[in-house]
Design a protein around this motif. Structure first.
Motif, PDB file in Angstrom:
ATOM      1  N   UNK A  82       2.884 -32.561  12.267  1.00 16.62           N
ATOM      2  CA  UNK A  82       4.026 -33.448  12.112  1.00 16.62           C
ATOM      3  C   UNK A  82       3.544 -34.897  12.034  1.00 16.62           C
ATOM      4  N   UNK A  83       4.043 -35.655  11.052  1.00 17.58           N
ATOM      5  CA  UNK A  83       3.650 -37.051  10.833  1.00 17.58           C
ATOM      6  C   UNK A  83       4.856 -37.966  10.992  1.00 17.58           C
ATOM      7  N   UNK A  84       4.596 -39.191  11.453  1.00 23.21           N
ATOM      8  CA  UNK A  84       5.659 -40.162  11.723  1.00 23.21           C
ATOM      9  C   UNK A  84       5.451 -41.421  10.897  1.00 23.21           C
ATOM     10  N   UNK A  85       6.561 -42.120  10.685  1.00 22.11           N
ATOM     11  CA  UNK A  85       6.519 -43.432  10.047  1.00 22.11           C
ATOM     12  C   UNK A  85       7.349 -44.394  10.891  1.00 22.11           C
ATOM     13  N   UNK A  86       6.832 -45.599  11.045  1.00 20.50           N
ATOM     14  CA  UNK A  86       7.553 -46.668  11.738  1.00 20.50           C
ATOM     15  C   UNK A  86       7.538 -47.877  10.806  1.00 20.50           C
ATOM     16  N   UNK A  87       8.738 -48.396  10.515  1.00 28.64           N
ATOM     17  CA  UNK A  87       8.866 -49.489   9.568  1.00 28.64           C
ATOM     18  C   UNK A  87       9.775 -50.563  10.147  1.00 28.64           C
ATOM     19  N   UNK A  88       9.297 -51.800  10.131  1.00 30.86           N
ATOM     20  CA  UNK A  88      10.130 -52.961  10.438  1.00 30.86           C
ATOM     21  C   UNK A  88      10.515 -53.584   9.098  1.00 30.86           C
ATOM     22  N   UNK A  89      11.801 -53.846   8.912  1.00 30.90           N
ATOM     23  CA  UNK A  89      12.294 -54.329   7.619  1.00 30.90           C
ATOM     24  C   UNK A  89      13.006 -55.671   7.744  1.00 30.90           C
ATOM     25  N   UNK A 127      -1.320 -43.850  -0.095  1.00 33.24           N
ATOM     26  CA  UNK A 127      -1.874 -44.542  -1.261  1.00 33.24           C
ATOM     27  C   UNK A 127      -1.257 -45.934  -1.390  1.00 33.24           C
ATOM     28  N   UNK A 128      -1.992 -46.871  -1.992  1.00 27.85           N
ATOM     29  CA  UNK A 128      -1.416 -48.212  -2.217  1.00 27.85           C
ATOM     30  C   UNK A 128      -0.168 -48.175  -3.100  1.00 27.85           C
ATOM     31  N   UNK A 129      -0.155 -47.297  -4.094  1.00 29.27           N
ATOM     32  CA  UNK A 129       1.011 -47.207  -4.980  1.00 29.27           C
ATOM     33  C   UNK A 129       2.238 -46.715  -4.210  1.00 29.27           C
ATOM     34  N   UNK A 130       2.020 -45.787  -3.285  1.00 29.22           N
ATOM     35  CA  UNK A 130       3.129 -45.283  -2.476  1.00 29.22           C
ATOM     36  C   UNK A 130       3.706 -46.348  -1.569  1.00 29.22           C
ATOM     37  N   UNK A 131       2.822 -47.159  -0.976  1.00 31.09           N
ATOM     38  CA  UNK A 131       3.295 -48.242  -0.100  1.00 31.09           C
ATOM     39  C   UNK A 131       4.001 -49.329  -0.898  1.00 31.09           C
ATOM     40  N   UNK A 132       3.521 -49.592  -2.116  1.00 34.18           N
ATOM     41  CA  UNK A 132       4.147 -50.634  -2.930  1.00 34.18           C
ATOM     42  C   UNK A 132       5.482 -50.183  -3.512  1.00 34.18           C
ATOM     43  N   UNK A 133       5.638 -48.893  -3.743  1.00 34.13           N
ATOM     44  CA  UNK A 133       6.892 -48.389  -4.302  1.00 34.13           C
ATOM     45  C   UNK A 133       7.974 -48.162  -3.271  1.00 34.13           C
ATOM     46  N   UNK A 157      14.034 -55.726  -0.389  1.00 27.92           N
ATOM     47  CA  UNK A 157      13.743 -55.218   0.946  1.00 27.92           C
ATOM     48  C   UNK A 157      12.280 -55.548   1.209  1.00 27.92           C
ATOM     49  N   UNK A 158      12.025 -56.180   2.326  1.00 29.70           N
ATOM     50  CA  UNK A 158      10.661 -56.604   2.673  1.00 29.70           C
ATOM     51  C   UNK A 158      10.143 -55.780   3.847  1.00 29.70           C
ATOM     52  N   UNK A 159       8.905 -55.321   3.737  1.00 29.98           N
ATOM     53  CA  UNK A 159       8.258 -54.606   4.835  1.00 29.98           C
ATOM     54  C   UNK A 159       7.610 -55.631   5.758  1.00 29.98           C
ATOM     55  N   UNK A 160       8.057 -55.691   6.994  1.00 30.98           N
ATOM     56  CA  UNK A 160       7.453 -56.604   7.959  1.00 30.98           C
ATOM     57  C   UNK A 160       6.285 -55.947   8.671  1.00 30.98           C
ATOM     58  N   UNK A 161       6.415 -54.649   8.929  1.00 32.38           N
ATOM     59  CA  UNK A 161       5.359 -53.875   9.573  1.00 32.38           C
ATOM     60  C   UNK A 161       5.514 -52.440   9.101  1.00 32.38           C
ATOM     61  N   UNK A 162       4.404 -51.769   8.882  1.00 30.46           N
ATOM     62  CA  UNK A 162       4.429 -50.444   8.274  1.00 30.46           C
ATOM     63  C   UNK A 162       3.326 -49.611   8.926  1.00 30.46           C
ATOM     64  N   UNK A 163       3.723 -48.537   9.634  1.00 30.04           N
ATOM     65  CA  UNK A 163       2.759 -47.674  10.309  1.00 30.04           C
ATOM     66  C   UNK A 163       3.078 -46.233   9.968  1.00 30.04           C
ATOM     67  N   UNK A 164       2.059 -45.486   9.520  1.00 32.80           N
ATOM     68  CA  UNK A 164       2.187 -44.062   9.267  1.00 32.80           C
ATOM     69  C   UNK A 164       1.084 -43.378  10.063  1.00 32.80           C
ATOM     70  N   UNK A 165       1.471 -42.342  10.844  1.00 33.45           N
ATOM     71  CA  UNK A 165       0.444 -41.605  11.597  1.00 33.45           C
ATOM     72  C   UNK A 165       0.768 -40.144  11.654  1.00 33.45           C
TER      73      UNK A 165
END
Length: 165
Positions: A82-89, A127-133, A157-165
């Motif tokens: 199981x993988x998680x994502x945490x995003x500040x927007x 991938x960088x393309x995935x994060x940019x899209x 929409x702006x990504x302030x912080x982006x964590x995937x684990x």
């Protein structure tokens, strides 16, 4: 002692005249280039009267931002572990009423964003393309939600912080 009665030749004036002529030509060239530049600059402003009017019509409007203080945390699709994502927007718009509408409908917007993040593939987000899209996909989801409520849409929409684990 012996006096030197030899007749001296005429002094060399050729070098002095050449140097003086070159200095005068150089000063004239510099003066003409400055005068030509000033003429073109002043003529450009007078010859096109529509240019200042167009500049006045397109006045700069600074963007405003709405920052989501709490992060969005959800699981992402990945076979096996199981993988998680945490995003500040943060949301950007030139219209204050669009930001007010996003703040008014924040529970609905958060729900839609979490659903959109949950549909993402873990390996694509690596991938960088995935994060940019990702911001573009989130913007489409937010704007669709706001449009369904009859509200104006956001610009980015702006990504302030982006964590995937």
């Amino acid at each position: 002692m012996a006096e030197d009665n030899s007749v001296a030749g005429p002094p060399k004036k050729g070098k002095f005249k050449t140097i003086l002529l070159l200095v005068i030509i150089l000063v004239l060239a510099i003066g003409l280039s400055v005068a030509g530049t000033l003429w073109f600059l002043t003529r450009g402003g007078e010859g096109n009267p529509a240019a200042p009017a167009a500049a006045e019509e397109e006045a700069f409007v600074p963007a405003s931002y709405l920052v989501m203080e709490r992060p969005l945390v959800t699981t992402v699709r990945h076979p096996g572990r199981q993988r998680y994502i945490q995003v500040y927007l943060a949301f950007e718009s030139e219209q204050a009423d669009a930001l007010a509408a996003a703040e008014k409908h924040m529970p609905l917007v958060r729900n839609r964003l979490i659903s959109e993040l949950g549909q993402q593939e873990f390996m694509v987000l690596q991938t960088p393309e995935g994060r940019q899209g990702l911001p573009d996909q989130l913007l489409a989801a937010v704007n669709e939600t706001l449009a369904a409520e009859g509200e104006p849409t956001l610009d980015r929409v702006l990504l302030r912080n982006f964590v995937v684990q």
